[in-house]
Design a protein around this motif. Sequence first.
Motif, PDB file in Angstrom:
ATOM      1  N   ARG A 511       0.813  -1.218   0.000  1.00 40.51           N
ATOM      2  CA  ARG A 511       0.000   0.000   0.000  1.00 40.51           C
ATOM      3  C   ARG A 511       0.848   1.270   0.000  1.00 40.51           C
ATOM      4  N   GLU A 512       1.991   1.227   0.686  1.00 37.51           N
ATOM      5  CA  GLU A 512       2.781   2.439   0.892  1.00 37.51           C
ATOM      6  C   GLU A 512       3.817   2.687  -0.199  1.00 37.51           C
ATOM      7  N   ASN A 513       4.032   1.751  -1.095  1.00 43.97           N
ATOM      8  CA  ASN A 513       5.053   1.908  -2.131  1.00 43.97           C
ATOM      9  C   ASN A 513       4.410   1.976  -3.511  1.00 43.97           C
ATOM     10  N   GLU A 514       4.434   3.165  -4.092  1.00 55.36           N
ATOM     11  CA  GLU A 514       3.777   3.395  -5.376  1.00 55.36           C
ATOM     12  C   GLU A 514       4.299   2.482  -6.477  1.00 55.36           C
ATOM     13  N   SER A 515       5.539   2.094  -6.375  1.00 58.63           N
ATOM     14  CA  SER A 515       6.123   1.253  -7.423  1.00 58.63           C
ATOM     15  C   SER A 515       5.431  -0.092  -7.538  1.00 58.63           C
ATOM     16  N   LEU A 516       4.740  -0.520  -6.511  1.00 63.63           N
ATOM     17  CA  LEU A 516       4.062  -1.817  -6.543  1.00 63.63           C
ATOM     18  C   LEU A 516       2.661  -1.743  -7.133  1.00 63.63           C
ATOM     19  N   TRP A 517       2.181  -0.546  -7.471  1.00 63.92           N
ATOM     20  CA  TRP A 517       0.829  -0.469  -8.024  1.00 63.92           C
ATOM     21  C   TRP A 517       0.598   0.666  -9.019  1.00 63.92           C
ATOM     22  N   GLN A 518       1.478   1.638  -9.071  1.00 59.95           N
ATOM     23  CA  GLN A 518       1.191   2.821  -9.877  1.00 59.95           C
ATOM     24  C   GLN A 518       1.195   2.536 -11.374  1.00 59.95           C
ATOM     25  N   ASN A 524       6.236   0.047 -18.579  1.00 61.29           N
ATOM     26  CA  ASN A 524       7.203   0.872 -17.851  1.00 61.29           C
ATOM     27  C   ASN A 524       7.266   0.525 -16.368  1.00 61.29           C
ATOM     28  N   GLY A 525       6.282  -0.205 -15.881  1.00 60.33           N
ATOM     29  CA  GLY A 525       6.245  -0.548 -14.468  1.00 60.33           C
ATOM     30  C   GLY A 525       7.025  -1.796 -14.108  1.00 60.33           C
ATOM     31  N   MET A 526       7.650  -2.443 -15.097  1.00 60.91           N
ATOM     32  CA  MET A 526       8.336  -3.709 -14.847  1.00 60.91           C
ATOM     33  C   MET A 526       9.656  -3.743 -15.603  1.00 60.91           C
ATOM     34  N   GLU A 546       6.213   5.882 -11.416  1.00 58.99           N
ATOM     35  CA  GLU A 546       6.365   6.853 -12.502  1.00 58.99           C
ATOM     36  C   GLU A 546       7.644   7.678 -12.338  1.00 58.99           C
ATOM     37  N   LYS A 547       8.199   7.709 -11.149  1.00 62.77           N
ATOM     38  CA  LYS A 547       9.452   8.411 -10.888  1.00 62.77           C
ATOM     39  C   LYS A 547      10.599   7.425 -11.077  1.00 62.77           C
ATOM     40  N   SER A 548      11.580   7.800 -11.877  1.00 61.41           N
ATOM     41  CA  SER A 548      12.629   6.858 -12.269  1.00 61.41           C
ATOM     42  C   SER A 548      13.420   6.299 -11.094  1.00 61.41           C
ATOM     43  N   THR A 549      13.578   7.082 -10.033  1.00 55.52           N
ATOM     44  CA  THR A 549      14.378   6.632  -8.894  1.00 55.52           C
ATOM     45  C   THR A 549      13.551   5.965  -7.803  1.00 55.52           C
ATOM     46  N   ASP A 550      12.278   5.774  -8.058  1.00 49.55           N
ATOM     47  CA  ASP A 550      11.394   5.130  -7.083  1.00 49.55           C
ATOM     48  C   ASP A 550      11.056   3.734  -7.602  1.00 49.55           C
ATOM     49  N   ILE A 624      13.701  -4.951  -1.784  1.00 55.90           N
ATOM     50  CA  ILE A 624      14.755  -3.991  -1.495  1.00 55.90           C
ATOM     51  C   ILE A 624      14.483  -2.708  -2.284  1.00 55.90           C
ATOM     52  N   ARG A 625      14.764  -1.547  -1.683  1.00 55.24           N
ATOM     53  CA  ARG A 625      14.569  -0.287  -2.389  1.00 55.24           C
ATOM     54  C   ARG A 625      15.754   0.654  -2.191  1.00 55.24           C
ATOM     55  N   PRO A 626      15.963   1.593  -3.125  1.00 57.05           N
ATOM     56  CA  PRO A 626      17.052   2.568  -2.978  1.00 57.05           C
ATOM     57  C   PRO A 626      16.710   3.609  -1.918  1.00 57.05           C
ATOM     58  N   ILE A 627      17.745   4.044  -1.186  1.00 58.38           N
ATOM     59  CA  ILE A 627      17.529   5.104  -0.185  1.00 58.38           C
ATOM     60  C   ILE A 627      18.483   6.272  -0.382  1.00 58.38           C
ATOM     61  N   ASN A 628      19.606   6.043  -1.049  1.00 59.31           N
ATOM     62  CA  ASN A 628      20.585   7.121  -1.232  1.00 59.31           C
ATOM     63  C   ASN A 628      21.350   6.853  -2.526  1.00 59.31           C
ATOM     64  N   LEU A 629      20.857   7.437  -3.607  1.00 63.33           N
ATOM     65  CA  LEU A 629      21.502   7.262  -4.896  1.00 63.33           C
ATOM     66  C   LEU A 629      22.540   8.354  -5.063  1.00 63.33           C
ATOM     67  N   LYS A 630      23.792   7.955  -5.322  1.00 60.09           N
ATOM     68  CA  LYS A 630      24.908   8.890  -5.196  1.00 60.09           C
ATOM     69  C   LYS A 630      25.212   9.683  -6.452  1.00 60.09           C
ATOM     70  N   GLU A 631      25.103   9.076  -7.614  1.00 62.13           N
ATOM     71  CA  GLU A 631      25.542   9.754  -8.828  1.00 62.13           C
ATOM     72  C   GLU A 631      24.422  10.575  -9.440  1.00 62.13           C
ATOM     73  N   ASP A 632      24.779  11.337 -10.464  1.00 66.16           N
ATOM     74  CA  ASP A 632      23.812  12.176 -11.169  1.00 66.16           C
ATOM     75  C   ASP A 632      22.904  11.287 -11.997  1.00 66.16           C
ATOM     76  N   ILE A 633      21.773  10.991 -11.451  1.00 60.93           N
ATOM     77  CA  ILE A 633      20.888  10.039 -12.132  1.00 60.93           C
ATOM     78  C   ILE A 633      20.315  10.596 -13.413  1.00 60.93           C
ATOM     79  N   ASN A 634      20.308  11.912 -13.567  1.00 61.10           N
ATOM     80  CA  ASN A 634      19.757  12.486 -14.800  1.00 61.10           C
ATOM     81  C   ASN A 634      20.569  12.069 -16.025  1.00 61.10           C
ATOM     82  N   ASN A 635      21.845  11.736 -15.816  1.00 63.13           N
ATOM     83  CA  ASN A 635      22.677  11.317 -16.939  1.00 63.13           C
ATOM     84  C   ASN A 635      22.627   9.815 -17.169  1.00 63.13           C
ATOM     85  N   GLU A 636      21.875   9.126 -16.321  1.00 68.16           N
ATOM     86  CA  GLU A 636      21.870   7.673 -16.414  1.00 68.16           C
ATOM     87  C   GLU A 636      20.558   7.127 -16.952  1.00 68.16           C
ATOM     88  N   ARG A 637      19.633   8.006 -17.248  1.00 68.94           N
ATOM     89  CA  ARG A 637      18.328   7.532 -17.703  1.00 68.94           C
ATOM     90  C   ARG A 637      18.424   6.957 -19.104  1.00 68.94           C
TER      91      ARG A 637
END
Length: 637
Positions: A511-518, A524-526, A546-550, A624-637
Motif C-alpha cells: 500500500r505504501e510503495n507506489e512502485s508496486l501499483w502505480q 514501464n512498471g516492470m 512513474e518516478k525513475s528513482t522510485d 529492497i529499495r534505494p535510499i541514497n543514490l549517489k551519482e547524477d541520475i539524470n545522466n543515467e536515464r
Amino acid sequence: MKIEQKRFEKQAYLFNVGEYFKSYEFLGCHSVNDQINMFSFTVWAPNAKQVQVISSAKDWKQPISMRKIGQTGIWTVETKDVHSGDLYKFQITDQQGNVFQKIDPYGFQFEKKPGNAAIVADNKQRKWHDQKWLKARSEKQVLNEPLNIYELHAGSWRRHKDDSYYTYAELADELIPYVKKHGYTHIELLPIMEHLLDASWGYQQMGYFAPTSRFGNLNQFLEFIDRCHQVNIGVIVDWVPGHFIKNYDSLYQFDGTPTFEYSERERAENKRWGSWNFDLGKNQVQSFLISSAMYWIDYCHLDGLRVDAVSNMLYLDYDEGKEGITNHLGDNRNLEGISFLQKLNTVIFAEHPDILMIAEESSAFPKVTAPVSSGGLGFNLKWNMGWMNDTLKFFEMDPLFRKDNFKLLTFAFMYMYDEQFVLPFSHDEVVHGKKSLMHKMPGDRYNQFANLRTMLAYQACFPGKKLNFMGSEWGQFLEWRDWSQLEWVDLKDDMNLKTQSYTTKLNELYRENESLWQQDFSPNGMNFTNTDDAESSTMTFIRQSEKSTDFIVCAFNFVPIERQKYRIGVPYSGEYELLLNTEDINYGGTWTKLEKEFHTKRIPFTGQSYSFTVTLPAMGALLIRPINLKEDINNER
C-alpha cells in the motif's frame, strides 16, 4: 394524474426497448402515500392472463387484482390493503388457466429462507455519511491506486457459538476493524444478493435487488457499506447476470412462458450449474439486469461489481452438452451476450466512471478490459485466471522439479499487459478437495509456510491488483467450508500468528510503495532483470513507479537452497535498504539477523549498470529499495 400517466407510459416504453436503467424506481413495490398507507405493485408479465397480489395481510387469501397497461406487458395496482412489513407474492394465471405463485423480481427485501416471499418495504433514500469517501473516489484514477482485496463469504467468516450467522451490524463491528488492521483496501463479498441454497455460496441468485435476509435487512446492509466507507474501505460484491436460480416459483417461465430466460430450452438450461440462463438479447432483460447493477452501485453505494461467469455469457457452447452450437456467422460466440456486456459497461461508466467492473472470465477472449469504442467488452479489470492456475501449479510442485517447469512462472510475462488484471487467490481455489493454499504447499509444515510466504510475496510484486480469500492471511490448513466459520483457533499457533503478521506487513509495504501499483498496466512498471534462470530456480525483477528513482527490487528463491553472494543488477549506484525478508524470524522464518543495507558496485549485471550481492534465503524472497543514490541520475536515464 395526467402527468403521472405520461411518466408511467414513458417508463414502460423505456423498459420495453431496453433503455430503462433504473427500472427499480418503477417496478416492484413502492410506497405511494405514507399518510394513507398506500402501496403500488408493478410487475412485467407480458403473456399472463391475470396477475394478482397475494399477501400475509389477508392470510394469503383475497387476492388483489392488477390491471394490465395497454400493450406494455406491465401490470399494476395501488392498494391500502397491505402494510409495511407484510409478505407478498404475485399470483399469476397463464393463458391456459394454470395458476401459480411467483416472487417479485424487484423485491427489495425477502423473508428468511426457506421462504421466498418479498417484504413490503419501500427503498427510500437513507441518510449517508460517506460523502468524503465518494468525493475522494471520484477524484482518483482508480487503476493507478493500490487495490488489495479481502474476499470473503459473510456466512462463514465468523459465526456465533450456536453456529448462527453474524448480522450485518456484527460484521461491521468485527470485520471492518480486522480488514483495516491487516492492510486491505477493499472487501469483496461473495454474492450478497438473496439466494436460497447455502451450498451455492450465493451464485444461484433469486433477488437481484435484495441483500440476503440471512444477516439482516436492507437498511442494515447499507449501514455496513456506510461504515466501511467511513474508514476508507471499499466494498465490491459479486454479481451474477448470466444465470439465475432454477426454482419454478422464481423467475423461470414467470408468466407461464419463457420470460427472463431464452425461449429455446437448449439455451435456457444451464446444466453445469443447475440454473437458467438469462436471455441477454431481450430488451426487457437488459433493462432488468442493468437496473440491478445500477441499483447496487447507485442506490447502495457499492464501489464495484465482480461479474461472475463472464465466459458463460460469451460462448454458446460453454455449458456441458452444447458442443457444436454456433451463431449465424458460424462460430461459437454468444453475440447477444457480448452486446449486453458492452452495453452494461457503457451505461455504468457513463454515470459512474470511478467504480470497478471486474470480469471473472476464464478463457482467452480478447479485449475484455479494452474500451467498447475500440471493440472491447468495456470492463476495467479482469481476473488473471491463467496466472493464478500456473502459479499455484508451480508452488504445489516439489521444488526438485521446479527448474524443469519454470515456464509456469515465465509464461505469464507473455500476456501480462494484454488485459488489466487482478491476481486472484480466490475462494474457487480452496474448495471441493482442492485444499487450502497452505495445504497445497509441499514439504513439512515449516516448508509449507515458507512456500506460502514466498508465493504471497510473488503475488504482491507481480503487476496487477491483488485478491486473497479469507483465511489465507494466516495459512489456514483446512479448505473452506461454507457451513462453518474460519478456523480462528489457528491463531493460537505461533506459526499461524506470525504468518498473519507477515501478511499485514506485506500489505503495508504494498500500500505504501507506489512502485508496486502505480504502473500495473504499463510495461514501464516492470524491469525484467533476471527472470529466466530456471537452473537455479531464482528470479529478480524491478517494479517501477512513474518516478525513475522510485522502484523496488524483487528477488525470489523458489527452492530450499540458500544462495550466498547472489548478484542483483540495478540501474543506479548508491545505497539500498531491505524492506522485507520472508525468512525473518518474526514472520515464521529462521533468520535472526538480517542483511539490511546493500551498496552497489560498478559491475554491470543482467543489463543493468550496477549491482550488489545479497544472501538470498532458501525458499524465500527479498524486497529492497534505494535510499541514497549517489551519482547524477539524470545522466543515467
